[in-house]
Scaffold this active site. Sequence first.
Site, PDB file in Angstrom:
ATOM      1  N   GLY A  99       0.775  -1.235   0.000  1.00 40.34           N
ATOM      2  CA  GLY A  99       0.000   0.000   0.000  1.00 40.34           C
ATOM      3  C   GLY A  99       0.803   1.280   0.000  1.00 40.34           C
ATOM      4  O   GLY A  99       0.231   2.362   0.127  1.00 40.34           O
ATOM      5  N   GLU A 107      -5.862  -3.614  -4.963  1.00 46.79           N
ATOM      6  CA  GLU A 107      -4.898  -4.727  -5.005  1.00 46.79           C
ATOM      7  C   GLU A 107      -5.467  -5.927  -4.258  1.00 46.79           C
ATOM      8  O   GLU A 107      -5.431  -7.054  -4.746  1.00 46.79           O
ATOM      9  CB  GLU A 107      -3.565  -4.289  -4.376  1.00 46.79           C
ATOM     10  CG  GLU A 107      -2.799  -3.294  -5.230  1.00 46.79           C
ATOM     11  CD  GLU A 107      -1.563  -2.723  -4.552  1.00 46.79           C
ATOM     12  OE1 GLU A 107      -0.686  -2.243  -5.273  1.00 46.79           O
ATOM     13  OE2 GLU A 107      -1.474  -2.735  -3.316  1.00 46.79           O
TER      14      GLU A 107
HETATM   15  O1  LIG Z   1       1.660  -1.975  -2.558  1.00 48.57           O
HETATM   16  C1  LIG Z   1       2.088  -1.344  -3.481  1.00 48.57           C
HETATM   17  C2  LIG Z   1       1.373  -0.192  -4.058  1.00 48.57           C
HETATM   18  O2  LIG Z   1       0.193   0.102  -3.365  1.00 48.57           O
HETATM   19  C3  LIG Z   1       3.372  -1.740  -4.139  1.00 48.57           C
HETATM   20  O3  LIG Z   1       3.199  -2.977  -4.743  1.00 48.57           O
HETATM   21  C4  LIG Z   1       4.470  -1.821  -3.113  1.00 48.57           C
HETATM   22  O4  LIG Z   1       4.588  -0.549  -2.501  1.00 48.57           O
HETATM   23  C5  LIG Z   1       5.809  -2.209  -3.740  1.00 48.57           C
HETATM   24  O5  LIG Z   1       6.210  -1.240  -4.664  1.00 48.57           O
HETATM   25  P1  LIG Z   1       7.634  -1.265  -5.354  1.00 48.57           P
HETATM   26  O6  LIG Z   1       7.671  -2.477  -6.229  1.00 48.57           O
HETATM   27  O7  LIG Z   1       7.722   0.030  -6.104  1.00 48.57           O
HETATM   28  O8  LIG Z   1       8.668  -1.338  -4.247  1.00 48.57           O
END
Ligand SMILES: O=C(CO)[C@H](O)[C@H](O)COP(=O)(O)O
Length: 229
Positions: A99, A107
């Site tokens: 999140g 999601e």
């Molecule tokens: O939960 C999310 C978005 O709501 C993303 O999947 C999580 O923050 C991981 O992001 P990243 O791959 O850029 O590290």
Amino acid sequence: MNVEDMKKAVAKEALRYIEDDMVIGLGTGSTTAYFIQFLSEKIQKGELEEIYGVPTSYQAKILAMEYGVPVVSLDQVDAIDVAVDGADEVDPNLNLIKGRGAALTMEKIIEYRAGTFIVLVDETKLVDYLCQKMPVPIEVIPAAWKAILEELSIFNAEAELRMGKKKDGPVVTENGNFIIDAKFQRIEDPLDMEIELNTIPGVVENGIFADIADIVLVGTKEGVKKMER
Ligand SMILES: O=C(CO)[C@H](O)[C@H](O)COP(=O)(O)O
């Protein structure tokens, strides 16, 4: 291998789970962005056919459209075969915090319903217990934000309303809600905590994803490692 290379490596590895005629939940974030790009390359080369993506956010939708991955909405499909998404923390039992991108509600709606939910992370996201490093994002109805902030003190959480970076005032989610980031001391029972937070009136959803991930692909300096339920 730097963190960016690890993200690319897990995104490539996730393609192994994709076959023709699949409906794929498309996650949000920088790691999933690589997955969408690589998925598109396979589609363009004719190595994958009849692929449809169900985006979890405008970011995923826009990327999929730019890359030419056909996009449909959840109510247009009977089932989601596989969902692929990143995470902010992964504990040894494959429980997640998600999140950071404020897309947690969509999601969870999509990933909960996927036949197989594959999580893509680099090794910096692995923790011994949830909330070791990151807060739990909680999507709340705007009118309730202050009351919920106070109610979270029962849990000894350091909680704050998430503020916009290139916007004055609070972050507003794609559902028109606010996000509270709550840093708990240590989450002993993720499933219990996930359910309890969602019983607070005004909470729409929270970023604990307990018992949902099937496979976690971890990018490490030695290569991609697989954690499986
Ligand atoms: O939960 C999310 C978005 O709501 C993303 O999947 C999580 O923050 C991981 O992001 P990243 O791959 O850029 O590290």
